[in-house]
Enzyme design. Sequence first.
Site, short mmCIF file in Angstrom:
data_model
loop_
_atom_site.label_atom_id
_atom_site.label_comp_id
_atom_site.label_asym_id
_atom_site.label_seq_id
_atom_site.Cartn_x
_atom_site.Cartn_y
_atom_site.Cartn_z
N ARG A 10 -8.31 34.95 36.26
CA ARG A 10 -7.59 35.92 37.11
C ARG A 10 -7.98 35.65 38.56
O ARG A 10 -8.82 36.32 39.12
CB ARG A 10 -7.96 37.35 36.67
CG ARG A 10 -7.09 38.44 37.15
CD ARG A 10 -7.26 38.79 38.64
NE ARG A 10 -8.37 39.64 38.97
CZ ARG A 10 -9.13 39.48 40.05
NH1 ARG A 10 -8.95 38.48 40.89
NH2 ARG A 10 -10.13 40.30 40.30
N ASP A 26 -18.33 40.95 40.81
CA ASP A 26 -17.84 41.27 42.15
C ASP A 26 -16.54 42.07 42.12
O ASP A 26 -16.33 42.98 42.92
CB ASP A 26 -17.64 39.95 42.89
CG ASP A 26 -17.31 40.13 44.34
OD1 ASP A 26 -17.87 41.04 44.96
OD2 ASP A 26 -16.51 39.34 44.86
N ASP A 27 -15.66 41.74 41.18
CA ASP A 27 -14.34 42.40 41.14
C ASP A 27 -14.45 43.84 40.66
O ASP A 27 -13.70 44.71 41.12
CB ASP A 27 -13.39 41.60 40.25
CG ASP A 27 -13.24 40.18 40.78
OD1 ASP A 27 -12.69 40.04 41.88
OD2 ASP A 27 -13.72 39.24 40.12
N ASN A 33 -4.86 41.07 46.49
CA ASN A 33 -4.89 39.80 47.20
C ASN A 33 -4.10 38.74 46.44
O ASN A 33 -3.95 38.86 45.23
CB ASN A 33 -6.34 39.31 47.32
CG ASN A 33 -7.18 40.22 48.16
OD1 ASN A 33 -6.77 40.63 49.24
ND2 ASN A 33 -8.37 40.56 47.68
N TYR A 52 -11.17 32.01 53.14
CA TYR A 52 -11.19 33.09 52.15
C TYR A 52 -9.75 33.61 52.03
O TYR A 52 -8.81 32.91 52.38
CB TYR A 52 -12.20 34.15 52.65
CG TYR A 52 -12.56 35.21 51.67
CD1 TYR A 52 -13.10 34.90 50.42
CD2 TYR A 52 -12.41 36.56 52.01
CE1 TYR A 52 -13.44 35.90 49.53
CE2 TYR A 52 -12.77 37.56 51.12
CZ TYR A 52 -13.27 37.22 49.88
OH TYR A 52 -13.61 38.20 48.99
N LYS A 71 -16.38 32.11 48.17
CA LYS A 71 -17.32 33.25 48.14
C LYS A 71 -18.69 32.79 48.64
O LYS A 71 -19.36 33.50 49.40
CB LYS A 71 -17.45 33.81 46.72
CG LYS A 71 -16.19 34.47 46.19
CD LYS A 71 -16.13 35.94 46.53
CE LYS A 71 -14.79 36.54 46.12
NZ LYS A 71 -14.62 37.95 46.51
N GLU A 95 -16.99 36.12 38.97
CA GLU A 95 -15.86 36.23 39.90
C GLU A 95 -14.56 35.85 39.22
O GLU A 95 -14.45 34.77 38.62
CB GLU A 95 -16.10 35.33 41.12
CG GLU A 95 -15.15 35.57 42.27
CD GLU A 95 -15.35 36.93 42.93
OE1 GLU A 95 -16.50 37.27 43.26
OE2 GLU A 95 -14.34 37.65 43.12
N ASP A 96 -13.59 36.72 39.32
CA ASP A 96 -12.22 36.44 38.91
C ASP A 96 -12.09 35.98 37.44
O ASP A 96 -11.32 35.07 37.13
CB ASP A 96 -11.56 35.45 39.88
CG ASP A 96 -11.28 36.11 41.23
OD1 ASP A 96 -11.72 37.27 41.43
OD2 ASP A 96 -10.61 35.50 42.09
#
Length: 560
Positions: free
Chosen positions: A159, A272-273, A414, A105, A177, A249-250
Amino acid sequence: MTSHPATTTRRYSRLTFGVYHAKDPVKYNGVSTPVERRTDLGIQGLVPAAFVPLELDVQRCMEQLRSKATPLEKYIYLQSIQDVSERLYYAILVAHTAEVMPIVYTPTVGAACENFSKTYRGTLRGMYFSLKDAGNIRKIFDNWPSQHVTTIVVTDGERILGLGDLGVNGMGIPIGKLALYTACAGIHPAHVLPVQLDVGTNNEKNIQDPYYLGLKQPRERGPAYDALVTEFFEAAMDKFGEDVLIQFEDFGNLNAFRLLDAWKDKACTFNDDIQGTASVAVGGLLASEKLTGKKLSEHTFLFSGAGEAGTGIAELMAYAISIELSIPVEDARKKIYLVDSKGLVTKSRLESLQHHKLNFAHDVADCKSLKCAIDALRPSAIIGVSAMPGTFDKEVCEKMAQYNEHPIIAALSNPTSKAECTAEQAYTWTNGKAIFSSGSPFAPVTLADGRRFVSGQGNNAYIFPGIGLGRLAACSTRITNHDMYLAAKVLSEQVTQQELDVGCLYPPLSKIREVSAHIAVAIAKNAHETGVATEAMPENLMEHVKSLMYDPFEDPYVEQ
Ligand SMILES: NC(=O)C1=CN([C@@H]2O[C@H](COP(=O)(O)OP(=O)(O)OC[C@H]3O[C@@H](n4cnc5c(N)ncnc54)[C@H](OP(=O)(O)O)[C@@H]3O)[C@@H](O)[C@H]2O)C=CC1
Ligand SMILES: CC(=O)C(=O)O
Ligand SMILES: [Mg+2]
């Protein structure tokens, strides 16, 4: 749409597929297969004679892992184990969570994504739907070997962490994830599915890279993009059932907010973000009450970054404050301020602001910089979610220490290379006053005077596995912001005084399966109470939740 059983199968059935068994990483146990079972399984002669208990195999792998020179080599080594035996892979992850999580991760998954095409080995690990597959997604889903998928993580690669548009190289993120869904909450490895939507990339490096594995065309921004997402959602629900969990996600923020809005009431989905990050951040702030003596409503919050993570956290904070004070959420937003790339988000900028920032455009003087905003607003907490490393420099940290006895400094961007400051910088520049957390892990810090600090990892990894497990336990069809609030509360309650005493706002990763189980109970309970559960409430929810958790150390040959 067809309906499907949504409960998870915890153990494998006994199989007699011989060499096929050896080629199925979900079932294969290699040298940890008891000798007396090898004939039945048809793998006699395919493995050396010795029986190696799983614990010893894990130890052997850890020694090899530690001998690798770089984090990326470690990542590839662990993936190679997952390719052969998921049981061994998850045994490593469960037994050594704190040591290997930074490899599978963040931060290493960032490097793995950047090198995804270069290091690709053809492993069957997830599905790719490109613009060229439009019209055929439902049929393509039938190519996936598992018929029973409960949990999907999907990205379009725009992203990836704070690294920007990586196109299909972003696939490392859904893979990582979902590894945590299994390791941290026991979602069965046969029931997870990483998905990459390939809609092109605006990353010139990818376009020029002969090894790049995605479509070499500019990122689709027109109706074809929405059509692909819609087709993907409908096909996934048709194939795996309407309660299949689909985690965004992202995605880039041009799409993330509107897609969440479009799907949150039509599918079992969350971003999630936006939402998971909000929950982990609010959880940390709730835990900090015991250190600062301040309730959420007594803080002034200042964000550096006003995108998915920033406004997601800000909205959940406001929600939590509105509950704490029994006030309207509009009033609760008043002490939450955002700084974006142009400076403080204020009323004077209303006309040009993106929609997600509007609720926090307050009637205050403009500030072009974070420092100006700190002097003007005197925040008690600063939250970095801008992917701009170094934003919390010496002057920023010193100002926070000047204005506060216990300044909260959260550098959540991150991977580590994008963190607003390091743990050592935050503690040193505030002379140990800071209550620090970060999105990627930092080692404990000892100051010159001997004081030792252990910072917590403010990462949505504390939240999404438990959310996924909880909604599975209730077979629920929706995930709400209130779920995120409940998860935050539960998370904060899992932190002990001993952990707080060294400045840590989160429980240690070694306890994460327990934390996920507690979050899952709260989520399942809420699903039952709000009518989105599709199974009867069991008498003992915790027992039920734990019975669903895949445990690599359990005997995999027990018959169902
Ligand atoms: N710890 C965790 O669990 C998580 C961490 N993150 C991390 O948060 C970071 C941001 O993610 P996300 O919110 O999704 O990204 P977005 O792209 O949605 O938002 C980024 C925000 O940063 C702002 N920004 C850019 N430059 C500056 C600057 N110099 N000063 C202040 N703000 C600036 C942008 O401003 P503008 O709006 O003007 O463009 C934008 O509002 C990433 O590094 C990501 O890895 C994300 C999710 C979870
Ligand atoms: C942790 C996470 O989801 C991110 O950085 O995007
Ligand atoms: Mg993310």
